[in-house]
Design an enzyme around this catalytic site. Structure first.
Site, PDB file in Angstrom:
ATOM      1  N   GLY A 126      -9.236   4.244   6.405  1.00 27.80           N
ATOM      2  CA  GLY A 126      -8.799   5.814   6.751  1.00 27.80           C
ATOM      3  C   GLY A 126      -7.427   5.743   7.256  1.00 27.80           C
ATOM      4  O   GLY A 126      -6.810   6.880   6.735  1.00 27.80           O
ATOM      5  N   PHE A 127      -6.634   5.055   7.579  1.00 28.19           N
ATOM      6  CA  PHE A 127      -5.591   5.070   8.213  1.00 28.19           C
ATOM      7  C   PHE A 127      -4.697   3.875   7.936  1.00 28.19           C
ATOM      8  O   PHE A 127      -5.132   2.696   8.343  1.00 28.19           O
ATOM      9  CB  PHE A 127      -5.524   5.770   9.766  1.00 28.19           C
ATOM     10  CG  PHE A 127      -6.357   6.880   9.938  1.00 28.19           C
ATOM     11  CD1 PHE A 127      -5.672   8.038   9.633  1.00 28.19           C
ATOM     12  CD2 PHE A 127      -7.605   6.739  10.387  1.00 28.19           C
ATOM     13  CE1 PHE A 127      -6.405   9.180   9.768  1.00 28.19           C
ATOM     14  CE2 PHE A 127      -8.298   7.941  10.452  1.00 28.19           C
ATOM     15  CZ  PHE A 127      -7.722   9.003  10.126  1.00 28.19           C
ATOM     16  N   GLY A 128      -3.344   4.000   7.797  1.00 22.18           N
ATOM     17  CA  GLY A 128      -2.520   2.841   7.786  1.00 22.18           C
ATOM     18  C   GLY A 128      -1.896   2.706   9.115  1.00 22.18           C
ATOM     19  O   GLY A 128      -2.350   3.685  10.178  1.00 22.18           O
ATOM     20  N   GLY A 129      -1.238   1.643   9.600  1.00 20.04           N
ATOM     21  CA  GLY A 129      -0.579   1.167  10.834  1.00 20.04           C
ATOM     22  C   GLY A 129      -1.771   0.773  11.926  1.00 20.04           C
ATOM     23  O   GLY A 129      -1.192   0.756  12.947  1.00 20.04           O
ATOM     24  N   HIS A 168      -0.862  -1.191  -4.438  1.00 20.09           N
ATOM     25  CA  HIS A 168      -2.224  -0.896  -4.023  1.00 20.09           C
ATOM     26  C   HIS A 168      -2.185   0.634  -3.739  1.00 20.09           C
ATOM     27  O   HIS A 168      -1.351   1.187  -2.717  1.00 20.09           O
ATOM     28  CB  HIS A 168      -2.407  -1.701  -2.494  1.00 20.09           C
ATOM     29  CG  HIS A 168      -3.871  -1.386  -1.998  1.00 20.09           C
ATOM     30  ND1 HIS A 168      -4.722  -2.022  -2.396  1.00 20.09           N
ATOM     31  CD2 HIS A 168      -4.113  -0.769  -1.143  1.00 20.09           C
ATOM     32  CE1 HIS A 168      -5.855  -1.748  -1.534  1.00 20.09           C
ATOM     33  NE2 HIS A 168      -5.699  -0.776  -0.880  1.00 20.09           N
ATOM     34  N   ASP A 200      -4.500   3.735  -2.378  1.00 18.97           N
ATOM     35  CA  ASP A 200      -5.556   4.218  -1.565  1.00 18.97           C
ATOM     36  C   ASP A 200      -5.916   5.572  -1.796  1.00 18.97           C
ATOM     37  O   ASP A 200      -5.434   6.594  -1.731  1.00 18.97           O
ATOM     38  CB  ASP A 200      -5.065   4.113  -0.043  1.00 18.97           C
ATOM     39  CG  ASP A 200      -4.934   2.480   0.524  1.00 18.97           C
ATOM     40  OD1 ASP A 200      -6.010   1.880   0.258  1.00 18.97           O
ATOM     41  OD2 ASP A 200      -4.132   2.321   1.080  1.00 18.97           O
ATOM     42  N   MET A 244     -12.051  -5.593   4.366  1.00 19.30           N
ATOM     43  CA  MET A 244     -11.155  -4.696   5.261  1.00 19.30           C
ATOM     44  C   MET A 244     -10.809  -5.594   6.838  1.00 19.30           C
ATOM     45  O   MET A 244     -11.978  -5.715   6.905  1.00 19.30           O
ATOM     46  CB  MET A 244     -11.865  -3.314   5.298  1.00 19.30           C
ATOM     47  CG  MET A 244     -11.811  -2.270   4.116  1.00 19.30           C
ATOM     48  SD  MET A 244     -10.202  -1.960   3.210  1.00 19.30           S
ATOM     49  CE  MET A 244      -9.453  -1.063   4.615  1.00 19.30           C
ATOM     50  N   ASP A 249      -6.950  -6.172   3.644  1.00 19.87           N
ATOM     51  CA  ASP A 249      -6.249  -4.979   3.870  1.00 19.87           C
ATOM     52  C   ASP A 249      -6.485  -4.432   5.031  1.00 19.87           C
ATOM     53  O   ASP A 249      -7.485  -3.960   5.605  1.00 19.87           O
ATOM     54  CB  ASP A 249      -7.069  -4.011   2.675  1.00 19.87           C
ATOM     55  CG  ASP A 249      -6.279  -2.693   2.383  1.00 19.87           C
ATOM     56  OD1 ASP A 249      -4.983  -2.520   3.424  1.00 19.87           O
ATOM     57  OD2 ASP A 249      -6.705  -1.651   1.860  1.00 19.87           O
ATOM     58  N   GLY A 250      -5.262  -4.005   5.708  1.00 23.75           N
ATOM     59  CA  GLY A 250      -5.310  -3.356   7.166  1.00 23.75           C
ATOM     60  C   GLY A 250      -4.503  -4.482   8.072  1.00 23.75           C
ATOM     61  O   GLY A 250      -5.008  -5.341   8.352  1.00 23.75           O
ATOM     62  N   GLY A 251      -3.417  -3.939   8.681  1.00 24.66           N
ATOM     63  CA  GLY A 251      -2.804  -4.703   9.724  1.00 24.66           C
ATOM     64  C   GLY A 251      -2.080  -5.842   9.341  1.00 24.66           C
ATOM     65  O   GLY A 251      -2.156  -6.941  10.219  1.00 24.66           O
ATOM     66  N   SER A 282       0.982  -1.168  -0.022  1.00 25.68           N
ATOM     67  CA  SER A 282       0.057   0.203  -0.108  1.00 25.68           C
ATOM     68  C   SER A 282       0.640   1.449  -0.194  1.00 25.68           C
ATOM     69  O   SER A 282       1.613   1.452   0.839  1.00 25.68           O
ATOM     70  CB  SER A 282      -0.686   0.056   1.147  1.00 25.68           C
ATOM     71  OG  SER A 282      -1.333   1.454   1.415  1.00 25.68           O
ATOM     72  N   MET A 286      -8.477   8.475  -1.021  1.00 25.74           N
ATOM     73  CA  MET A 286      -9.403   8.966   0.103  1.00 25.74           C
ATOM     74  C   MET A 286      -9.825  10.367  -0.161  1.00 25.74           C
ATOM     75  O   MET A 286      -8.856  11.182  -0.673  1.00 25.74           O
ATOM     76  CB  MET A 286      -8.723   8.783   1.381  1.00 25.74           C
ATOM     77  CG  MET A 286      -8.054   7.607   1.760  1.00 25.74           C
ATOM     78  SD  MET A 286      -7.375   7.488   3.430  1.00 25.74           S
ATOM     79  CE  MET A 286      -6.782   5.773   3.733  1.00 25.74           C
ATOM     80  N   MET A 323     -12.033   4.882  -1.618  1.00 31.02           N
ATOM     81  CA  MET A 323     -12.619   5.182  -0.458  1.00 31.02           C
ATOM     82  C   MET A 323     -13.070   6.323  -0.470  1.00 31.02           C
ATOM     83  O   MET A 323     -12.672   7.534  -0.077  1.00 31.02           O
ATOM     84  CB  MET A 323     -11.637   4.835   0.887  1.00 31.02           C
ATOM     85  CG  MET A 323     -11.058   3.580   1.165  1.00 31.02           C
ATOM     86  SD  MET A 323      -9.773   3.626   2.175  1.00 31.02           S
ATOM     87  CE  MET A 323      -8.438   3.569   0.902  1.00 31.02           C
ATOM     88  N   HIS A 380      -7.859   1.637  -4.716  1.00 29.66           N
ATOM     89  CA  HIS A 380      -8.759   1.272  -3.841  1.00 29.66           C
ATOM     90  C   HIS A 380      -9.655   2.764  -3.288  1.00 29.66           C
ATOM     91  O   HIS A 380      -9.173   3.491  -2.752  1.00 29.66           O
ATOM     92  CB  HIS A 380      -8.157   0.648  -2.425  1.00 29.66           C
ATOM     93  CG  HIS A 380      -8.998   0.377  -1.433  1.00 29.66           C
ATOM     94  ND1 HIS A 380      -8.508   0.164  -0.175  1.00 29.66           N
ATOM     95  CD2 HIS A 380     -10.150   0.458  -1.320  1.00 29.66           C
ATOM     96  CE1 HIS A 380      -9.486   0.231   0.707  1.00 29.66           C
ATOM     97  NE2 HIS A 380     -10.770   0.306   0.086  1.00 29.66           N
ATOM     98  N   GLY A 414       0.863  -2.306   4.012  1.00 30.00           N
ATOM     99  CA  GLY A 414       1.569  -0.988   3.902  1.00 30.00           C
ATOM    100  C   GLY A 414       2.742  -0.471   4.953  1.00 30.00           C
ATOM    101  O   GLY A 414       4.007  -0.965   4.290  1.00 30.00           O
ATOM    102  N   SER A 415       2.614  -0.446   6.003  1.00 24.24           N
ATOM    103  CA  SER A 415       3.721  -0.409   6.929  1.00 24.24           C
ATOM    104  C   SER A 415       4.742  -1.443   7.094  1.00 24.24           C
ATOM    105  O   SER A 415       5.771  -1.350   7.123  1.00 24.24           O
ATOM    106  CB  SER A 415       3.268   0.080   8.310  1.00 24.24           C
ATOM    107  OG  SER A 415       1.857  -0.366   8.614  1.00 24.24           O
TER     108      SER A 415
HETATM  109  C1  DX5 Z   1      -6.665   1.723   5.091  1.00 17.51           C
HETATM  110  C2  DX5 Z   1      -6.083   1.399   3.791  1.00 17.51           C
HETATM  111  C3  DX5 Z   1      -5.051   0.420   3.798  1.00 17.51           C
HETATM  112  C4  DX5 Z   1      -3.719   0.784   4.656  1.00 17.51           C
HETATM  113  C5  DX5 Z   1      -2.990  -0.464   4.857  1.00 17.51           C
HETATM  114  O1  DX5 Z   1      -7.768   2.543   4.929  1.00 17.51           O
HETATM  115  O2  DX5 Z   1      -6.904   0.715   2.811  1.00 17.51           O
HETATM  116  O3  DX5 Z   1      -4.289  -0.076   2.362  1.00 17.51           O
HETATM  117  O4  DX5 Z   1      -2.960   1.682   4.106  1.00 17.51           O
HETATM  118  O5  DX5 Z   1      -1.733  -0.035   5.775  1.00 17.51           O
HETATM  119  P1  DX5 Z   1      -1.186  -1.028   6.826  1.00 17.51           P
HETATM  120  O6  DX5 Z   1      -0.809  -2.226   6.188  1.00 17.51           O
HETATM  121  O7  DX5 Z   1      -0.041  -0.110   7.323  1.00 17.51           O
HETATM  122  O8  DX5 Z   1      -2.184  -1.409   8.029  1.00 17.51           O
HETATM  123 ZN    ZN Z   2      -6.414  -0.041   0.887  1.00 15.14          ZN
END
Ligand code: DX5
Ligand code: ZN
Length: 216
Positions: free
Chosen positions: A141-144, A32, A34, A136, A174-176, A7, A36, A67, A65, A196-197
């Site tokens: 909304g947020f990574g990490g 990927h 994102d 999801m 997607d996420g964590g 991501s 927003m 959002m 993606h 992502g992270s």
């Molecule tokens: C959240 C995004 C994800 C996010 C994943 O809204 O859709 O793609 O960036 O980030 P990590 O892998 O850090 O959870």
């Molecule tokens: Zn995403």
């Protein structure tokens, strides 16, 4: 086959061209992206102009993606700018089936995403119209953020339904996602992993991607 989609949210936004190249060389299958809009989710990230600017830097599949509150405003521009696949959210509302059809008619892969709170059965009516479902595993909304443990069961349930109906639909999560949660998601039937992270924060990006694939 497991596909890995880093991501870009966790990349260096001042050097995105370098970072997509780096991720591709490290073995990523997809980028990927994102998107927003400050409305469907609070932050604002990337638009079609950025997708077009990144396109010459990377040959990998661009997985957009959305959002956003009005995905219908973005679909054509994203595909014209180089998106290979476009994911819309069930929760965005509007004419979901119509938008999925538009994505396919414009030559891209259509995908549908579902938030952690929405019953998984709500994607079932669309399974014949998508190449991929995005589950999801955090609130968008947020990574990490941390992987929500209930996601594993949702992946397994969707996987069961896809197999029961004899369909070929990818399941993306997607996420964590990290080494541990990737194993849970893979075992439950997910075959496209967004991270992502975990990928962009890794010292050795290629090793991180191999771990997600369970090759390391
Ligand atoms: C959240 C995004 C994800 C996010 C994943 O809204 O859709 O793609 O960036 O980030 P990590 O892998 O850090 O959870
Ligand atoms: Zn995403």
């Amino acid at each position: 086959m497991i596909k890995i989609a880093p991501s870009l949210l966790a990349a260096d936004f001042a050097r995105l061209g370098d970072d997509v190249r780096r991720a591709e060389q490290a073995g990523a299958d997809m980028m990927h992206i994102d998107v927003m809009d400050g409305n469907f989710v609070k932050p604002i990230t990337i638009g079609a102009q950025m997708v077009a600017a990144l396109r010459p830097h990377c040959a990998a599949f661009f997985d957009v993606h959305l959002m956003v509150a009005h995905p219908e405003y973005q679909i054509a521009d994203m595909i014209k700018s180089g998106a290979d696949g476009v994911t819309i959210h069930l929760e965005s509302g509007g004419d979901t089936a119509g938008m999925l059809r538009t994505i396919r008619e414009l030559g891209a892969q259509s995908a549908l995403s579902i938030n952690p709170d929405t019953p998984i059965e709500r994607v079932y009516p669309y399974l014949e119209q998508v190449g991929m479902v995005l589950i999801m595993s955090v609130y968008p909304g947020f990574g990490g953020q941390a992987y929500l443990p209930g996601s594993t069961q949702r992946i397994a349930q969707l996987h069961g339904e896809i197999v029961r109906r004899g369909l070929l639909v990818d399941i993306q999560v997607d996420g964590g996602i990290n080494g541990q949660t990737a194993a849970l998601a893979r075992k439950a039937g997910a075959n496209v992993l967004v991270a992502g992270s975990y990928v962009f924060g890794a010292e050795d990006m290629a090793a991180a991607i191999r771990t997600l694939r369970a090759e390391a």
